[in-house]
Design a protein around this motif. Structure first.
Motif, PDB file in Angstrom:
ATOM      1  N   UNK A 162       0.815  -1.210   0.000  1.00 23.30           N
ATOM      2  CA  UNK A 162       0.000   0.000   0.000  1.00 23.30           C
ATOM      3  C   UNK A 162       0.855   1.269   0.000  1.00 23.30           C
ATOM      4  N   UNK A 163       2.096   1.168   0.472  1.00 21.49           N
ATOM      5  CA  UNK A 163       2.962   2.351   0.533  1.00 21.49           C
ATOM      6  C   UNK A 163       3.592   2.677  -0.814  1.00 21.49           C
ATOM      7  N   UNK A 164       3.831   1.660  -1.636  1.00 24.00           N
ATOM      8  CA  UNK A 164       4.493   1.888  -2.917  1.00 24.00           C
ATOM      9  C   UNK A 164       3.550   2.574  -3.905  1.00 24.00           C
ATOM     10  N   UNK A 165       4.119   3.333  -4.851  1.00 25.71           N
ATOM     11  CA  UNK A 165       3.291   4.076  -5.809  1.00 25.71           C
ATOM     12  C   UNK A 165       2.510   3.145  -6.730  1.00 25.71           C
ATOM     13  N   UNK A 166       1.496   3.683  -7.415  1.00 24.90           N
ATOM     14  CA  UNK A 166       0.757   2.881  -8.408  1.00 24.90           C
ATOM     15  C   UNK A 166       1.593   2.666  -9.652  1.00 24.90           C
ATOM     16  N   UNK A 167       1.014   1.921 -10.603  1.00 23.36           N
ATOM     17  CA  UNK A 167       1.684   1.603 -11.875  1.00 23.36           C
ATOM     18  C   UNK A 167       3.040   0.965 -11.619  1.00 23.36           C
ATOM     19  N   UNK A 168       3.032  -0.006 -10.713  1.00 19.44           N
ATOM     20  CA  UNK A 168       4.257  -0.660 -10.256  1.00 19.44           C
ATOM     21  C   UNK A 168       4.543  -1.912 -11.073  1.00 19.44           C
ATOM     22  N   UNK A 169       5.810  -2.115 -11.417  1.00 18.17           N
ATOM     23  CA  UNK A 169       6.256  -3.349 -12.066  1.00 18.17           C
ATOM     24  C   UNK A 169       7.319  -3.972 -11.172  1.00 18.17           C
ATOM     25  N   UNK A 170       7.081  -5.210 -10.747  1.00 14.68           N
ATOM     26  CA  UNK A 170       8.034  -5.938  -9.907  1.00 14.68           C
ATOM     27  C   UNK A 170       9.019  -6.671 -10.800  1.00 14.68           C
ATOM     28  N   UNK A 171      10.300  -6.351 -10.660  1.00 12.92           N
ATOM     29  CA  UNK A 171      11.348  -7.049 -11.405  1.00 12.92           C
ATOM     30  C   UNK A 171      11.864  -8.199 -10.553  1.00 12.92           C
ATOM     31  N   UNK A 172      11.523  -9.403 -10.960  1.00 12.54           N
ATOM     32  CA  UNK A 172      11.964 -10.598 -10.245  1.00 12.54           C
ATOM     33  C   UNK A 172      13.236 -11.097 -10.918  1.00 12.54           C
ATOM     34  N   UNK A 173      14.344 -11.063 -10.194  1.00 14.41           N
ATOM     35  CA  UNK A 173      15.612 -11.402 -10.818  1.00 14.41           C
ATOM     36  C   UNK A 173      15.778 -12.901 -10.981  1.00 14.41           C
ATOM     37  N   UNK A 174      16.340 -13.297 -12.124  1.00 10.97           N
ATOM     38  CA  UNK A 174      16.653 -14.700 -12.369  1.00 10.97           C
ATOM     39  C   UNK A 174      17.933 -15.121 -11.651  1.00 10.97           C
ATOM     40  N   UNK A 175      18.685 -14.154 -11.122  1.00 11.18           N
ATOM     41  CA  UNK A 175      19.921 -14.526 -10.442  1.00 11.18           C
ATOM     42  C   UNK A 175      19.644 -15.281  -9.149  1.00 11.18           C
ATOM     43  N   UNK A 176      18.436 -15.126  -8.612  1.00  8.85           N
ATOM     44  CA  UNK A 176      18.038 -15.916  -7.458  1.00  8.85           C
ATOM     45  C   UNK A 176      17.100 -17.014  -7.952  1.00  8.85           C
ATOM     46  N   UNK A 177      17.501 -18.245  -7.837  1.00 12.24           N
ATOM     47  CA  UNK A 177      16.791 -19.345  -8.468  1.00 12.24           C
ATOM     48  C   UNK A 177      15.361 -19.462  -7.962  1.00 12.24           C
ATOM     49  N   UNK A 178      14.422 -19.590  -8.914  1.00 12.01           N
ATOM     50  CA  UNK A 178      13.023 -19.829  -8.595  1.00 12.01           C
ATOM     51  C   UNK A 178      12.790 -21.331  -8.674  1.00 12.01           C
ATOM     52  N   UNK A 179      12.743 -21.974  -7.533  1.00 11.61           N
ATOM     53  CA  UNK A 179      12.610 -23.432  -7.509  1.00 11.61           C
ATOM     54  C   UNK A 179      11.158 -23.875  -7.537  1.00 11.61           C
ATOM     55  N   UNK A 180      10.230 -23.006  -7.191  1.00 13.85           N
ATOM     56  CA  UNK A 180       8.825 -23.376  -7.132  1.00 13.85           C
ATOM     57  C   UNK A 180       7.980 -22.249  -7.720  1.00 13.85           C
ATOM     58  N   UNK A 181       7.778 -22.244  -9.052  1.00 14.45           N
ATOM     59  CA  UNK A 181       6.985 -21.172  -9.669  1.00 14.45           C
ATOM     60  C   UNK A 181       5.575 -21.064  -9.116  1.00 14.45           C
ATOM     61  N   UNK A 182       4.970 -22.201  -8.752  1.00  9.02           N
ATOM     62  CA  UNK A 182       3.613 -22.153  -8.196  1.00  9.02           C
ATOM     63  C   UNK A 182       3.588 -21.345  -6.906  1.00  9.02           C
ATOM     64  N   UNK A 183       4.590 -21.562  -6.055  1.00  7.80           N
ATOM     65  CA  UNK A 183       4.659 -20.814  -4.800  1.00  7.80           C
ATOM     66  C   UNK A 183       4.870 -19.332  -5.068  1.00  7.80           C
ATOM     67  N   UNK A 184       5.707 -18.996  -6.049  1.00 11.90           N
ATOM     68  CA  UNK A 184       5.952 -17.595  -6.364  1.00 11.90           C
ATOM     69  C   UNK A 184       4.680 -16.948  -6.907  1.00 11.90           C
ATOM     70  N   UNK A 185       3.931 -17.671  -7.754  1.00  7.15           N
ATOM     71  CA  UNK A 185       2.668 -17.129  -8.271  1.00  7.15           C
ATOM     72  C   UNK A 185       1.705 -16.832  -7.131  1.00  7.15           C
ATOM     73  N   UNK A 186       1.655 -17.742  -6.159  1.00  2.15           N
ATOM     74  CA  UNK A 186       0.780 -17.523  -5.008  1.00  2.15           C
ATOM     75  C   UNK A 186       1.211 -16.299  -4.212  1.00  2.15           C
ATOM     76  N   UNK A 187       2.515 -16.157  -4.014  1.00  2.37           N
ATOM     77  CA  UNK A 187       3.048 -15.009  -3.286  1.00  2.37           C
ATOM     78  C   UNK A 187       2.737 -13.707  -4.019  1.00  2.37           C
TER      79      UNK A 187
END
Length: 267
Positions: A108-133
């Motif tokens: 709620x504190x961050x501005x609108x029109x926000x794009x979250x950059x999720x870096x590939x340098x940190x391995x995503x081992x569970x895409x389903x969990x990330x989608x839920x988050x």
């Protein structure tokens, strides 16, 4: 103080997370078709200039305080307010931060029109969990970008599973791309892949006109880099080069319609 030692790392992190411990600079993301600015990436820096961003996060990670520094970065970005007009604001986040529910207030504190950059340098081992988050952030209107596409751990399947709207091509693939067939092949494949999933490709770290020319010819739609504008205080102007016009105001009516679209087909 040396951030590489345990004592130095603790002192450095405490300085960073204190009010005013970080300064935010912004780098425009430019549409290559007409030179319009579509967004800005917010980048946190050491105001004392003693450490690079990589050094800051390495020191924080060495004492298991990386998420705390990430929160401080987002708090500094939130204090800076929204990007101008109808442009997007790109911010870097890690799966670890997104999974930390005690940071829900940041949404709620961050501005609108926000794009979250999720870096590939940190391995995503569970895409389903990330989608839920990501769901609470998406419900608040945030969009998703995958950073360092083609240069990190994540497979293309994981990118498909996450369904980003933007793929950011790392500088390591952009440098000298006009004369490197291997880099050209990778980026061309990413452009074709992005078209199939309805995403836009952003080339990072564009520093040469020859690189920009090749990227435009390959169908890359968006770019950022020193050639276009260096990171700076709100809001850096964009250089007009090779037929690209300077940034121009975007039509608010069209932007509102796009924001209201529930799906890519609607948009």
């Amino acid at each position: 103080m040396d951030g590489r030692t345990g004592t130095g790392a603790h002192a450095l992190v405490e300085r960073l997370i204190a009010p005013g411990g970080l300064v935010v600079v912004y780098q425009p993301i430019v549409r290559l078709g007409d030179g319009a600015v579509v967004g800005y990436e917010a980048l946190s820096r050491d105001p004392e200039g003693e450490h690079t961003p990589d050094e800051l996060f390495a020191a924080a990670a060495s004492i298991d305080r990386k998420v705390d520094v990430e929160r401080a970065c987002l708090e500094a970005i939130a204090a800076g307010g929204p990007a101008p007009a109808d442009t997007l604001l790109f911010v870097n986040v890690s799966p670890a931060l997104l999974a930390t529910t005690r940071y829900d207030d940041l949404r709620s504190a961050l501005p609108p029109r926000l794009v979250l950059e999720l870096t590939e340098q940190e391995e995503v081992t569970d895409p389903d969990a990330v989608r839920t988050i990501l769901q609470p952030w998406v419900r608040h209107g945030a969009r998703l970008a995958v950073d360092d596409a083609g240069a990190g751990y994540s497979s293309l399947k994981q990118v498909v599973d996450l369904g980003p709207e933007f793929l950011k091509v790392d500088r390591s693939l952009v440098v000298d791309i006009h004369r490197d067939r291997r880099r050209q092949a990778v980026v061309a494949a990413l452009v074709a892949f992005a078209a199939e999933i309805g995403a836009d490709v952003i080339a990072e770290g564009v520093e040469r006109r020859s690189e920009l020319a090749w990227l435009r010819s390959a169908g890359v739609t968006l770019a950022q880099g020193f050639l276009l504008a260096r990171p700076g205080p709100p809001w850096p102007p964009v250089t007009s080069i090779d037929g690209l016009e300077p940034a121009r105001p975007r039509r608010r009516g069209l932007s509102r319609s796009l924001d209201a679209a529930g799906t890519q087909r609607d948009a």
